[in-house]
Scaffold this motif. Structure first.
Motif, PDB file in Angstrom:
ATOM      1  N   SER A  15      -6.935  19.743  66.127  1.00 50.25           N
ATOM      2  CA  SER A  15      -6.742  18.941  67.340  1.00 50.25           C
ATOM      3  C   SER A  15      -6.869  17.453  67.028  1.00 50.25           C
ATOM      4  N   ALA A  16      -7.807  17.109  66.143  1.00 52.37           N
ATOM      5  CA  ALA A  16      -7.960  15.710  65.729  1.00 52.37           C
ATOM      6  C   ALA A  16      -6.715  15.241  64.976  1.00 52.37           C
ATOM      7  N   VAL A  17      -6.168  16.113  64.128  1.00 53.63           N
ATOM      8  CA  VAL A  17      -4.947  15.774  63.380  1.00 53.63           C
ATOM      9  C   VAL A  17      -3.793  15.506  64.349  1.00 53.63           C
ATOM     10  N   GLU A  18      -3.710  16.296  65.403  1.00 49.46           N
ATOM     11  CA  GLU A  18      -2.645  16.113  66.402  1.00 49.46           C
ATOM     12  C   GLU A  18      -2.705  14.746  67.081  1.00 49.46           C
ATOM     13  N   GLU A  19      -3.880  14.137  67.104  1.00 48.71           N
ATOM     14  CA  GLU A  19      -4.054  12.837  67.769  1.00 48.71           C
ATOM     15  C   GLU A  19      -3.571  11.660  66.928  1.00 48.71           C
ATOM     16  N   ILE A  20      -3.374  11.858  65.637  1.00 48.44           N
ATOM     17  CA  ILE A  20      -2.943  10.758  64.766  1.00 48.44           C
ATOM     18  C   ILE A  20      -1.530  10.358  65.182  1.00 48.44           C
ATOM     19  N   PRO A  21      -1.342   9.097  65.576  1.00 52.86           N
ATOM     20  CA  PRO A  21      -0.014   8.691  66.033  1.00 52.86           C
ATOM     21  C   PRO A  21       1.012   8.624  64.902  1.00 52.86           C
ATOM     22  N   ARG A  22       2.243   8.792  65.281  1.00 49.48           N
ATOM     23  CA  ARG A  22       3.370   8.634  64.355  1.00 49.48           C
ATOM     24  C   ARG A  22       3.292   7.241  63.738  1.00 49.48           C
ATOM     25  N   GLY A  23       3.487   7.160  62.432  1.00 48.44           N
ATOM     26  CA  GLY A  23       3.449   5.875  61.739  1.00 48.44           C
ATOM     27  C   GLY A  23       2.056   5.432  61.326  1.00 48.44           C
ATOM     28  N   LYS A  24       1.059   6.290  61.513  1.00 49.44           N
ATOM     29  CA  LYS A  24      -0.320   6.002  61.111  1.00 49.44           C
ATOM     30  C   LYS A  24      -0.847   7.148  60.265  1.00 49.44           C
ATOM     31  N   VAL A  25      -1.916   6.903  59.521  1.00 42.34           N
ATOM     32  CA  VAL A  25      -2.566   7.944  58.732  1.00 42.34           C
ATOM     33  C   VAL A  25      -4.066   7.904  58.991  1.00 42.34           C
ATOM     34  N   ALA A  26      -4.723   8.992  58.685  1.00 43.55           N
ATOM     35  CA  ALA A  26      -6.183   9.073  58.726  1.00 43.55           C
ATOM     36  C   ALA A  26      -6.641   9.678  57.408  1.00 43.55           C
ATOM     37  N   SER A  27      -7.870   9.386  57.036  1.00 44.62           N
ATOM     38  CA  SER A  27      -8.416   9.987  55.824  1.00 44.62           C
ATOM     39  C   SER A  27      -9.157  11.269  56.185  1.00 44.62           C
ATOM     40  N   TYR A  28      -9.373  12.093  55.184  1.00 41.91           N
ATOM     41  CA  TYR A  28     -10.129  13.335  55.391  1.00 41.91           C
ATOM     42  C   TYR A  28     -11.516  13.017  55.938  1.00 41.91           C
ATOM     43  N   GLY A  29     -12.162  12.010  55.351  1.00 41.21           N
ATOM     44  CA  GLY A  29     -13.495  11.619  55.795  1.00 41.21           C
ATOM     45  C   GLY A  29     -13.499  11.070  57.211  1.00 41.21           C
ATOM     46  N   CYS A  59       0.022  17.380  59.495  1.00 48.10           N
ATOM     47  CA  CYS A  59      -0.940  17.248  58.403  1.00 48.10           C
ATOM     48  C   CYS A  59      -0.520  16.211  57.365  1.00 48.10           C
ATOM     49  N   HIS A  60       0.767  15.877  57.339  1.00 48.84           N
ATOM     50  CA  HIS A  60       1.237  14.874  56.382  1.00 48.84           C
ATOM     51  C   HIS A  60       0.624  13.506  56.677  1.00 48.84           C
ATOM     52  N   ARG A  61       0.035  13.325  57.833  1.00 54.19           N
ATOM     53  CA  ARG A  61      -0.578  12.048  58.211  1.00 54.19           C
ATOM     54  C   ARG A  61      -2.016  11.911  57.716  1.00 54.19           C
ATOM     55  N   VAL A  62      -2.469  12.836  56.913  1.00 56.02           N
ATOM     56  CA  VAL A  62      -3.834  12.790  56.382  1.00 56.02           C
ATOM     57  C   VAL A  62      -3.770  12.564  54.869  1.00 56.02           C
ATOM     58  N   VAL A  63      -4.475  11.528  54.422  1.00 56.58           N
ATOM     59  CA  VAL A  63      -4.515  11.152  53.014  1.00 56.58           C
ATOM     60  C   VAL A  63      -5.976  10.946  52.613  1.00 56.58           C
ATOM     61  N   ASN A  64      -6.230  10.678  51.344  1.00 51.42           N
ATOM     62  CA  ASN A  64      -7.618  10.425  50.977  1.00 51.42           C
ATOM     63  C   ASN A  64      -7.993   8.979  51.328  1.00 51.42           C
ATOM     64  N   HIS A  65      -9.243   8.616  51.131  1.00 51.32           N
ATOM     65  CA  HIS A  65      -9.730   7.305  51.560  1.00 51.32           C
ATOM     66  C   HIS A  65      -8.994   6.135  50.908  1.00 51.32           C
TER      67      HIS A  65
END
Length: 102
Positions: A15-29, A59-65
């Motif tokens: 659900s948190a991954v779904e919140e990441i907007p298009r054109g942005k990324v989040a880290s695993y941490g 899930c492609h919007r998640v990268v490492n720190h």
């Protein structure tokens, strides 16, 4: 004894991954902190590796720190680039400009 992942935690992460907007990324941490499990970035990665069994998530919007994409997933960089995410010369996402400010 290994503790089994429970569906509630899996869906909390997805659900948190779904919140990441298009054109942005989040880290695993970052995602781990967001769901209140700040020391469990690897758990987030494990759940994302199984995400296809739970539905369709970005899930492609998640990268490492440091902005590195997942090893062995060559399509991740092109999926991010198609959304307008920029990369540094070393191939990592430019986290200063493209990290999600949840």
């Amino acid at each position: 004894m290994k503790k089994r992942l429970d569906d509630r935690l899996i869906y909390e992460i997805l659900s948190a991954v779904e919140e990441i907007p298009r054109g942005k990324v989040a880290s695993y941490g970052q995602l781990a902190r967001l769901i209140g499990h700040e020391k469990n970035a690897r758990l987030v990665g494990k759940v994302l590796s199984m995400a296809e069994f739970y539905g369709s998530y970005p899930c492609h919007r998640v990268v490492n720190h440091a902005g590195r994409t997942a090893p062995g997933w060559s399509e991740q960089q092109s999926l991010l680039a198609a959304e307008g995410v920029g990369f540094k010369p070393n191939g990592c996402v430019d986290m200063k400009h493209y990290q999600w400010d949840e």
